[in-house]
Design a protein around this motif. Structure first.
Motif, PDB file in Angstrom:
ATOM      1  N   GLY A  13     -22.999  22.267  12.385  1.00  0.00           N
ATOM      2  CA  GLY A  13     -23.295  23.668  13.322  1.00  0.00           C
ATOM      3  C   GLY A  13     -25.205  23.230  13.059  1.00  0.00           C
ATOM      4  N   ASN A  14     -25.777  22.300  11.697  1.00  0.00           N
ATOM      5  CA  ASN A  14     -26.930  22.227  11.897  1.00  0.00           C
ATOM      6  C   ASN A  14     -28.004  20.887  11.826  1.00  0.00           C
ATOM      7  N   VAL A  15     -26.443  19.912  11.972  1.00  0.00           N
ATOM      8  CA  VAL A  15     -26.965  18.263  12.221  1.00  0.00           C
ATOM      9  C   VAL A  15     -26.407  17.583  13.118  1.00  0.00           C
ATOM     10  N   GLN A  16     -27.414  16.527  14.265  1.00  0.00           N
ATOM     11  CA  GLN A  16     -26.938  16.336  15.191  1.00  0.00           C
ATOM     12  C   GLN A  16     -25.274  15.606  15.180  1.00  0.00           C
ATOM     13  N   LYS A  17     -24.584  15.102  14.200  1.00  0.00           N
ATOM     14  CA  LYS A  17     -23.290  14.969  14.305  1.00  0.00           C
ATOM     15  C   LYS A  17     -22.601  14.768  12.028  1.00  0.00           C
ATOM     16  N   ALA A  18     -21.939  15.621  12.034  1.00  0.00           N
ATOM     17  CA  ALA A  18     -21.051  15.401  10.800  1.00  0.00           C
ATOM     18  C   ALA A  18     -20.467  14.475  11.048  1.00  0.00           C
ATOM     19  N   ARG A  19     -20.073  13.602  10.024  1.00  0.00           N
ATOM     20  CA  ARG A  19     -18.582  12.672   9.670  1.00  0.00           C
ATOM     21  C   ARG A  19     -18.243  12.968   8.504  1.00  0.00           C
ATOM     22  N   LEU A  20     -16.926  12.896   8.488  1.00  0.00           N
ATOM     23  CA  LEU A  20     -15.428  12.782   6.806  1.00  0.00           C
ATOM     24  C   LEU A  20     -14.746  11.532   7.558  1.00  0.00           C
ATOM     25  N   MET A  21     -15.362  10.400   6.571  1.00  0.00           N
ATOM     26  CA  MET A  21     -14.670   9.521   6.246  1.00  0.00           C
ATOM     27  C   MET A  21     -13.722   9.350   4.497  1.00  0.00           C
ATOM     28  N   GLY A  22     -13.911  10.633   3.668  1.00  0.00           N
ATOM     29  CA  GLY A  22     -12.922  10.331   3.048  1.00  0.00           C
ATOM     30  C   GLY A  22     -13.321   9.223   1.970  1.00  0.00           C
ATOM     31  N   VAL A  23     -14.447   8.182   1.798  1.00  0.00           N
ATOM     32  CA  VAL A  23     -14.538   7.247   0.969  1.00  0.00           C
ATOM     33  C   VAL A  23     -16.298   7.994   0.435  1.00  0.00           C
ATOM     34  N   ARG A  63       0.938  -0.941  -0.078  1.00  0.00           N
ATOM     35  CA  ARG A  63      -0.189  -0.005  -0.497  1.00  0.00           C
ATOM     36  C   ARG A  63       0.849   1.342  -0.159  1.00  0.00           C
ATOM     37  N   ARG A  64       2.570   1.480   0.149  1.00  0.00           N
ATOM     38  CA  ARG A  64       2.955   2.571   0.023  1.00  0.00           C
ATOM     39  C   ARG A  64       3.439   2.467  -1.374  1.00  0.00           C
ATOM     40  N   ASN A  65       3.336   1.634  -1.823  1.00  0.00           N
ATOM     41  CA  ASN A  65       3.776   1.644  -2.915  1.00  0.00           C
ATOM     42  C   ASN A  65       3.396   3.002  -3.572  1.00  0.00           C
ATOM     43  N   ILE A  66       4.473   4.279  -3.989  1.00  0.00           N
ATOM     44  CA  ILE A  66       3.768   5.263  -4.130  1.00  0.00           C
ATOM     45  C   ILE A  66       3.825   5.999  -6.331  1.00  0.00           C
ATOM     46  N   VAL A  67       2.879   5.843  -6.762  1.00  0.00           N
ATOM     47  CA  VAL A  67       3.267   6.298  -8.630  1.00  0.00           C
ATOM     48  C   VAL A  67       3.298   7.253  -8.324  1.00  0.00           C
ATOM     49  N   GLU A  68       2.534   8.655  -8.094  1.00  0.00           N
ATOM     50  CA  GLU A  68       2.738  10.038  -7.507  1.00  0.00           C
ATOM     51  C   GLU A  68       2.113  10.721  -6.312  1.00  0.00           C
ATOM     52  N   ILE A  69       2.147  11.306  -6.076  1.00  0.00           N
ATOM     53  CA  ILE A  69       1.614  12.254  -4.698  1.00  0.00           C
ATOM     54  C   ILE A  69       1.058  13.721  -5.328  1.00  0.00           C
ATOM     55  N   PHE A  70      -0.234  13.872  -5.066  1.00  0.00           N
ATOM     56  CA  PHE A  70      -0.863  15.834  -5.053  1.00  0.00           C
ATOM     57  C   PHE A  70      -0.732  16.098  -3.805  1.00  0.00           C
ATOM     58  N   ARG A  71      -1.118  17.159  -4.200  1.00  0.00           N
ATOM     59  CA  ARG A  71      -2.031  17.565  -3.229  1.00  0.00           C
ATOM     60  C   ARG A  71      -3.154  16.919  -1.998  1.00  0.00           C
ATOM     61  N   ASN A 100      -6.033   6.925   2.542  1.00  0.00           N
ATOM     62  CA  ASN A 100      -7.397   5.494   3.783  1.00  0.00           C
ATOM     63  C   ASN A 100      -6.690   4.596   3.927  1.00  0.00           C
ATOM     64  N   PHE A 101      -6.152   4.524   2.676  1.00  0.00           N
ATOM     65  CA  PHE A 101      -5.645   2.768   1.870  1.00  0.00           C
ATOM     66  C   PHE A 101      -4.197   2.714   2.855  1.00  0.00           C
ATOM     67  N   HIS A 102      -3.985   3.726   2.092  1.00  0.00           N
ATOM     68  CA  HIS A 102      -2.428   3.659   1.971  1.00  0.00           C
ATOM     69  C   HIS A 102      -1.899   3.757   3.528  1.00  0.00           C
ATOM     70  N   HIS A 103      -2.896   4.267   4.105  1.00  0.00           N
ATOM     71  CA  HIS A 103      -2.467   4.806   5.305  1.00  0.00           C
ATOM     72  C   HIS A 103      -2.571   3.516   6.320  1.00  0.00           C
ATOM     73  N   GLY A 104      -3.463   2.507   6.017  1.00  0.00           N
ATOM     74  CA  GLY A 104      -4.300   1.177   6.652  1.00  0.00           C
ATOM     75  C   GLY A 104      -4.917   1.378   6.853  1.00  0.00           C
ATOM     76  N   LEU A 105      -5.977   2.099   7.267  1.00  0.00           N
ATOM     77  CA  LEU A 105      -7.191   2.250   7.820  1.00  0.00           C
ATOM     78  C   LEU A 105      -8.056   1.281   6.665  1.00  0.00           C
TER      79      LEU A 105
END
Length: 237
Positions: free
Chosen positions: A181-191, A31-39, A96-101
């Motif tokens: 600010g307008n919901v019970q919870k916001a979740r940011l999972m990146g997928v 998973r750490r075999n990188i081809v290219e890195i972007f911002r 996520n995959f790259h970091h082992g999540l």
């Protein structure tokens, strides 16, 4: 061109998405075999390999169909456009995959004359396969799923993401703050695809992200709709 039954297309989508996802999972030691890195992003060798694996399954059954994948040149199908176009996201949540999540997935959809007619999202490390076609309900591991019945925003869990686009017209952090600010919870999972599938099976009430691409949401959008929800993309890709 003779119209192909949605069931046959869905079977191919399932085989393709499982082939891609299992290849990534079975080779997670790379998973750490990188081809290219972007911002804020990364492309792995496994992104390319998994797309090739999915394409091989599709081409074996439907050699004359077009294929549009995230790892193609941006937004350009590999073949002359046909009535059928397959849309492949080999690894959604690459960082996520790259970091082992464990929160990542593969996604495969097919559209006929612009309409998505079948799709599958596979999260191998979570043991979850989401499927739907225009003729069948949304399913999780074969069991029919439906969206949440919660109808108050203040009681809702909303999935969202911080897009990679630097366009200041929709500042991502400001958008996240407004949602949270307008919901019970916001979740940011990146997928994106998997986030939408959480909506389809009623674990979350909604998903929003600016500057999203068709390969992120093609399959998951159909799954949401076939689970009784609504899905809309604004934009060209």
């Amino acid at each position: 061109m003779k119209k192909i039954p949605a069931k046959k297309l869905l079977e191919c989508a399932i085989d393709a998405v499982k082939t891609a996802g299992e290849h990534a999972s079975n080779n997670s030691n790379r998973r750490r075999n990188i081809v290219e890195i972007f911002r804020h992003d990364v492309k792995l060798q496994l992104d390319i390999e998994c797309q090739q694996k999915a394409e091989h399954v599709i081409r074996k059954r439907f050699p004359k169909h077009s294929i549009l994948g995230e790892e193609d040149s941006f937004g350009k199908p590999k073949t002359v456009m046909s009535d059928y176009e397959w849309i492949v996201d080999p690894i959604d949540g690459t960082v996520n995959f790259h970091h082992g999540l464990r929160s990542w997935c593969s996604s495969v959809a097919v559209r006929f004359r612009g309409e998505v007619v079948a799709g599958a999202v596979f999260a191998p490390e979570l043991g979850e396969l989401y499927t739907a076609s225009i003729d069948t309900p949304a399913r999780l591991n074969g069991k029919v799923i439906t969206v949440s019945k919660v109808d108050k925003l203040s009681d809702s869990l909303i999935m969202t993401g911080l897009d990679k686009n630097t366009d200041s017209s929709i500042p991502p952090y400001a958008m996240l703050k407004a949602i949270a600010g307008n919901v019970q919870k916001a979740r940011l999972m990146g997928v994106a695809a998997l986030d939408m599938c959480q909506v389809a099976c009623g674990r979350a009430e909604g998903y929003f992200e600016a500057h999203i691409y068709i390969w992120d949401i093609a399959a998951a959008g159909l799954i949401v709709r076939q689970a009784g929800g609504k899905s809309e993309q604004i934009g060209k890709i």
